[in-house]
Scaffold this motif. Structure first.
Motif, short mmCIF file in Angstrom:
data_model
loop_
_atom_site.label_atom_id
_atom_site.label_comp_id
_atom_site.label_asym_id
_atom_site.label_seq_id
_atom_site.Cartn_x
_atom_site.Cartn_y
_atom_site.Cartn_z
N TRP A 261 -14.45 37.85 -59.16
CA TRP A 261 -14.18 36.61 -60.10
C TRP A 261 -12.49 36.78 -60.40
CZ3 TRP A 261 -16.23 32.03 -61.01
CH2 TRP A 261 -17.55 32.12 -60.83
N ASP A 262 -12.17 38.22 -60.56
CA ASP A 262 -10.84 38.41 -61.06
C ASP A 262 -9.77 38.16 -59.81
OD1 ASP A 262 -8.22 39.33 -61.90
OD2 ASP A 262 -9.32 41.18 -62.71
N PRO A 263 -8.96 37.02 -59.74
CA PRO A 263 -7.93 37.10 -58.73
C PRO A 263 -7.33 38.15 -58.64
CG PRO A 263 -7.40 35.79 -60.66
CD PRO A 263 -8.61 36.21 -61.17
N VAL A 264 -6.66 38.94 -59.49
CA VAL A 264 -5.88 40.05 -59.53
C VAL A 264 -6.74 41.28 -58.56
CG1 VAL A 264 -4.79 42.05 -60.49
CG2 VAL A 264 -4.61 39.69 -61.58
N GLU A 265 -7.95 41.44 -58.80
CA GLU A 265 -8.85 42.13 -57.96
C GLU A 265 -9.01 41.74 -56.37
OE1 GLU A 265 -13.34 43.98 -57.46
OE2 GLU A 265 -12.66 42.98 -59.28
N LEU A 266 -9.10 40.24 -56.37
CA LEU A 266 -9.24 39.87 -55.09
C LEU A 266 -8.07 39.87 -54.20
CD1 LEU A 266 -10.71 37.64 -53.30
CD2 LEU A 266 -9.52 35.91 -54.49
N VAL A 267 -6.92 39.60 -54.83
CA VAL A 267 -5.54 39.79 -54.11
C VAL A 267 -5.40 41.44 -53.49
CG1 VAL A 267 -3.09 39.62 -54.39
CG2 VAL A 267 -4.35 37.92 -55.19
N GLY A 268 -5.98 42.20 -54.30
CA GLY A 268 -5.93 43.43 -54.14
C GLY A 268 -6.55 44.03 -52.64
N HIS A 269 -7.54 42.98 -52.19
CA HIS A 269 -8.23 43.31 -50.97
C HIS A 269 -7.41 42.85 -49.91
CE1 HIS A 269 -11.66 43.95 -53.79
NE2 HIS A 269 -12.35 44.49 -52.80
N PHE A 270 -6.47 42.04 -50.25
CA PHE A 270 -5.74 41.57 -48.96
C PHE A 270 -4.86 42.70 -48.20
CE2 PHE A 270 -4.63 36.97 -51.25
CZ PHE A 270 -6.12 37.06 -51.29
N GLU A 271 -4.93 42.42 -46.88
CA GLU A 271 -4.07 43.63 -46.00
C GLU A 271 -2.64 43.37 -45.86
OE1 GLU A 271 -6.44 43.48 -42.46
OE2 GLU A 271 -8.38 44.13 -43.51
N SER A 272 -2.34 42.22 -45.95
CA SER A 272 -0.84 41.82 -45.83
C SER A 272 0.07 42.08 -46.95
CB SER A 272 -0.65 40.22 -45.16
OG SER A 272 0.84 39.94 -45.57
N ARG A 273 1.00 42.69 -47.04
CA ARG A 273 1.92 43.17 -48.00
C ARG A 273 2.64 41.71 -48.35
NH1 ARG A 273 4.78 49.01 -47.58
NH2 ARG A 273 2.88 50.17 -47.54
N VAL A 274 3.04 40.99 -47.76
CA VAL A 274 3.60 39.82 -47.96
C VAL A 274 2.82 39.00 -48.90
CG1 VAL A 274 4.75 37.80 -46.84
CG2 VAL A 274 5.35 40.12 -45.95
N LEU A 275 1.71 38.59 -47.97
CA LEU A 275 0.79 37.99 -48.82
C LEU A 275 0.29 38.11 -50.37
CD1 LEU A 275 -1.03 35.40 -48.36
CD2 LEU A 275 -3.03 36.77 -47.58
N VAL A 276 0.19 39.59 -50.44
CA VAL A 276 -0.06 40.09 -51.80
C VAL A 276 1.06 39.89 -52.78
CG1 VAL A 276 -0.23 42.16 -53.19
CG2 VAL A 276 -1.66 41.97 -50.92
N ALA A 277 2.31 40.07 -52.09
CA ALA A 277 3.65 39.67 -52.78
C ALA A 277 3.81 38.37 -53.47
CB ALA A 277 4.65 40.15 -52.11
N VAL A 278 3.37 37.46 -52.42
CA VAL A 278 3.20 35.97 -52.84
C VAL A 278 2.21 35.50 -53.81
CG1 VAL A 278 3.12 33.60 -52.07
CG2 VAL A 278 4.40 35.30 -50.67
N ALA A 279 1.36 36.22 -53.59
CA ALA A 279 0.11 35.89 -54.49
C ALA A 279 0.42 36.43 -55.88
CB ALA A 279 -1.33 36.46 -53.98
N MET A 280 0.75 37.58 -56.07
CA MET A 280 1.01 38.36 -57.42
C MET A 280 2.46 37.73 -57.90
SD MET A 280 -1.03 40.92 -57.87
CE MET A 280 -1.92 39.62 -57.15
#
Length: 495
Positions: free
Chosen positions: A312-331
């Motif tokens: 449920w927590d989108p911060v935790e969800l984004v933490g599962h992403f493998e791409s650093r670029v994707l994590v950076a954009v999502a954060m």
């Protein structure tokens, strides 16, 4: 009364009121530049501004997670969304009712409250409102700090333990540092004033919506469907089993924006017209809250298929992403969303409320700093730790108190004073809103008594199990009882 108003204020053709030239407001106990009436020439916010304001405030992590507590309580997805929609449609009524004086007279919430509570008695509702806002500010600041923590971890895997791997207060030192950085960013922007806030809201609204929609598409594609949550029938298949949970849940949804139902004058004081501020709010609030919550449900349901558990927590969800670029954009998206809602919804009002206590000593900027300090003392990491407790304890509990204040304000402005205020007297110790002899306490005790009776009736169910239903309807009980009692007391009082 009409003759006196003619001497002190002028009403424009569009209904907005301002003081005539030559009227001096200089009482240091009641006035500073931040609390002064907004001049008509500066009331420039449009329909889009108010729609963008609500879209930005609704596009936040607590809204995204709002359905989680309802589904955790046993609702299915559509029952949760209907509950959210109904609650936000109801709270729109007091929001619009208390928005009107802001646009008409150009005054912030604590100054508007002086008409009902007295020039000094207004500190009672202002402080009650400010305390709740401090809690909300802390919750969003903690969420933003967690987003920064995840962002830093994506850049450097060793970041979490960079300051030691021993938890302090249940969290790593780097988590506290991330929280402090995000907290400081909020304070910095607040120090720049309302014009920067308006620009941030206008830009954040479409950006966050587009990015969240993209996340929905990604999640459904990766999960090859909508996931298990969308097919879960829930625990309440009949109306009889659903209603006992629906009622306190709707009250909690009302509590979500019960704060803004009081202090919308802080924003509508800049409105170009009553129509524009009302249309912008009606169009944006219920729809955005429901749609954004639905996005959270869809993404979480898909996460069950992708990661084997609902996240449920989108911060935790984004933490599962493998791409650093994707994590950076999502954060970055999460930081923008959290920042825009936190400053608008949780800092503007308490900053004004604290300034109202001692205008000579406390400016808007000082009030913003006080808000930030109190938010930390309320330990927001504990408020957000339990989604179900967050819904049924935090939101439901304070909704009763804010409902009691709303009842007094609405009754006074619409039914006692018929929307007619003497603007200059809101800043005078011995004007008509002193409610007593010269040199008195400047407090309308009818309003204070009605407020505390409303709070008592809304909260008594916490202590007396037989009256639990009163707590389940806390906002309605607090608002209706305080309004009724205030109306009776004022009708019996001397003019």
């Amino acid at each position: 009364m009409a003759d006196e108003q003619t001497r002190t204020q002028i009403e424009h053709a569009d209904g907005r009121v301002e003081l005539r030239a030559g009227i001096v407001l200089d009482d240091p106990r009641l006035y500073n530049e931040d609390l002064a009436p907004t001049q008509v020439a500066r009331r420039t916010w449009t329909t889009y501004t108010y729609a963008a304001l609500w879209i930005s405030m609704a596009h936040c992590i607590p809204t995204y997670m709002l359905a989680s507590g309802l589904i955790g309580a046993g609702m299915n997805w559509w029952q949760a969304l209907v509950t959210i929609l109904v609650g936000n449609a109801i709270v729109l009524v007091p929001i619009l009712a208390n928005s009107h004086p802001g646009t008409k007279y150009g005054v912030p919430f604590p100054v508007f409250a002086r008409a009902a509570y007295g020039v000094f008695g207004a500190n009672v509702p202002a402080i009650l409102r400010a305390i709740v806002a401090c809690g909300w500010f802390g919750i969003n600041a903690w969420i933003g700090g967690q987003a920064l923590q995840t962002f830093f971890r994506s850049l450097w895997a060793g970041w979490p333990a960079a300051l030691g791997d021993a938890p302090v207060g249940g969290h790593l030192m780097t988590e506290w540092l991330s929280f402090g950085l995000f907290w400081s960013l909020n304070i910095l922007i607040a120090y720049r004033g309302m014009d920067l806030l308006r620009k941030v809201e206008n830009l954040a609204a479409p950006f966050v919506l587009v990015m969240t929609a993209a996340l929905v598409v990604w999640a459904i594609d990766r999960a090859n469907g909508l996931g298990k949550i969308m097919s879960d029938p829930g625990k309440f298949p009949t109306f009889g089993t659903f209603w006992p949970v629906f009622v306190p849940s709707v009250t909690a949804m009302i509590g979500f924006w019960a704060t803004l139902s009081l202090n919308m004058p802080d924003f509508t004081r800049f409105g170009r017209s009553q129509k524009e501020q009302a249309v912008g709010q009606v169009v944006a609030l219920p729809t955005t809250m429901t749609v954004f919550s639905a996005m959270g449900v869809l993404i979480t349901s898909a996460s069950t298929e992708i990661y084997g558990k609902p996240i449920w927590d989108p911060v935790e969800l984004v933490g599962h992403f493998e791409s650093r670029v994707l994590v950076a954009v999502a954060m970055f998206t999460i930081v923008v969303a959290t920042l825009s809602v936190n400053i608008a919804a949780n800092m503007v009002s308490p900053a004004n409320d604290f300034a109202n206590i001692a205008p000579k000593s406390i400016s808007f900027r000082t009030g913003a700093l006080i808000t930030g300090i109190f938010s930390v003392l309320m330990m927001p990491w504990k408020l957000i730790a339990d989604p179900e407790g967050y819904i049924f304890k935090w939101l439901l509990g304070y909704s009763g108190g804010l409902g009691a204040i709303a009842g007094v304000l609405i009754c006074d402005y619409w039914f006692i004073k018929r929307t007619q205020l003497e603007l200059a007297d809101l800043y005078r110790r011995e004007g008509r809103y002193a409610y007593g002899p010269p040199g008195g306490l400047g407090t309308n005790w009818n309003a204070v008594i009605a407020t505390f009776v409303g709070c008592f009736l809304a909260w008594i169910g916490l202590l007396v199990p037989a009256l639990r239903d009163l707590f389940d309807y806390a906002w309605f009980v607090g608002g209706a009882s305080s309004a009724a009692l205030y109306g009776v007391l004022m009708r019996r009082a001397k003019p």
